[in-house]
Design an enzyme around this catalytic site. Structure first.
Site: not given
Lengths: 111, 241
Positions: B114-115, B203, B231
């Protein structure tokens, strides 16, 4: 053009899952042949070629790609799908690229 | 600016105040804009407009912000007489996500999909038009993911192909307390949600107030287990000797 791929070995000696995933994708798409050199960034050894390359280009994550062109500054790609799109000129899924950006830059979700 | 410039500059800017850092950034770049989330990063808007009244500001309107945040963004626009570029997500991508997975898929999966659509897509599009950008990111916001953010960096993620994009984080060394000291001292308008226990504001479905002693990160995506980022290259190993 010379393309260098830098993959990582974690501090505990295990392989980086994201790097393995990228290699698999490159091999499946037949693009591994476009990679001229692969360097290992071994977190246990700051002098390993990949760690030195990361330091040289101020990269704080792996895997990443260095694209060298004569007479130009090397281009660094930390987003695999961006590299695929811009350098290998393959069509990519935009939403997958956006998800990869967020996965690799988890600080961005705070914006 | 080449790599060495950035390294030297970062070392220098680490010793500077946010206002000095912003002065440098706004003097160095014409095509620069501030990212404003509608929360306490309003201090950047306050500082920047004192230096350059017509500074560019942009907001990521995900379509899921609190009504208080929308009102606050407009309050800031009027208060500082600044043009705010309101960025929207790609409607087709949102339609596909919500029609396939519903309006609250992030509670089941995670917030990343969603982001990515609602924030990263529009951000990427905007940054392709800029030479530099400014964020309100601070190290104390999330020691796990923001512990090493520099003051100035080459943004390799969003740079145009073959070009450079410079990112400034003038508040990197400030604490939340310093931000609020500034807001109080300069009577900067702020999002009323802060008075109701919200520290970090995003949000509406993904933000909640936190209690005394809780870290602000606990008010965001609380249903997800914090996972170790894989990462990154271990910082100690790539630090300058």
């Amino acid at each position: 053009m010379k393309i260098i791929f830098v993959k990582k070995i974690l501090a505990d000696g295990s392989a980086c899952a994201k790097c393995a995933d990228v290699i698999e994708k490159l091999e499946k798409s037949g693009q591994m042949a476009r990679i001229d050199e692969t360097l290992i960034a071994d977190e246990r050894d700051p002098e390993s070629p990949g760690m030195r390359m990361a330091k040289l280009h101020q990269v704080d994550r792996a895997p990443f790609f260095v694209v060298e062109n004569a007479g130009r500054e090397p281009q660094i790609y930390t987003v695999y799908l961006k590299f695929v799109k811009e350098v290998l000129e393959q069509k990519t899924d935009q939403n997958e690229e956006l998800k990869e950006i967020l996965r690799n830059n988890s600080d961005l979700d705070f914006l | 600016m080449n790599k060495l410039d950035i390294l030297d500059l970062d070392a220098h800017l680490q010793t500077q105040t946010p206002q000095q850092i912003l002065s440098f950034a706004l003097k160095e770049f014409d095509n620069i804009a501030l990212s404003f989330s509608g929360a306490e990063d309003v201090v950047l808007v306050d500082m920047a407009t004192r230096i350059r009244p017509d500074v560019g500001v942009f907001c990521l309107d995900t379509g899921r912000l609190h009504s208080e945040t929308y009102r606050f963004i407009d309050q800031v626009r009027q208060h500082y007489e600044v043009k705010i570029d309101i960025l929207f997500p790609d409607s087709e991508a949102v339609r596909k996500l919500t029609s396939e997975k519903g309006l609250f898929s992030f509670y089941k999966d995670n917030h990343q999909e969603c982001c990515a659509i609602r924030k990263i897509g529009p951000l990427q599009k905007k940054l392709l038009t800029l030479d530099a950008w400014v964020t309100g990111q601070r190290r104390d916001q999330s020691p796990g993911t923001r512990g090493n953010i520099p003051i100035i960096q080459n943004d390799k993620t969003f740079a145009r192909s073959g070009e450079t994009l410079t990112k400034f984080n003038p508040l990197a060394n400030w604490t939340l307390q310093q931000v609020w000291n500034y807001i109080r001292a300069y009577e900067v308008p702020y999002n009323p949600l802060h008075d109701r226990g919200f520290i970090s504001i995003g949000c509406e479905p993904c933000t909640r107030p936190v209690g005394p002693g809780q870290h602000e990160r606990e008010g965001r995506w609380w249903w997800e287990e914090a996972t170790k980022k894989e990462c990154g290259l271990h910082a100690e190993n790539i630090k300058e000797p």
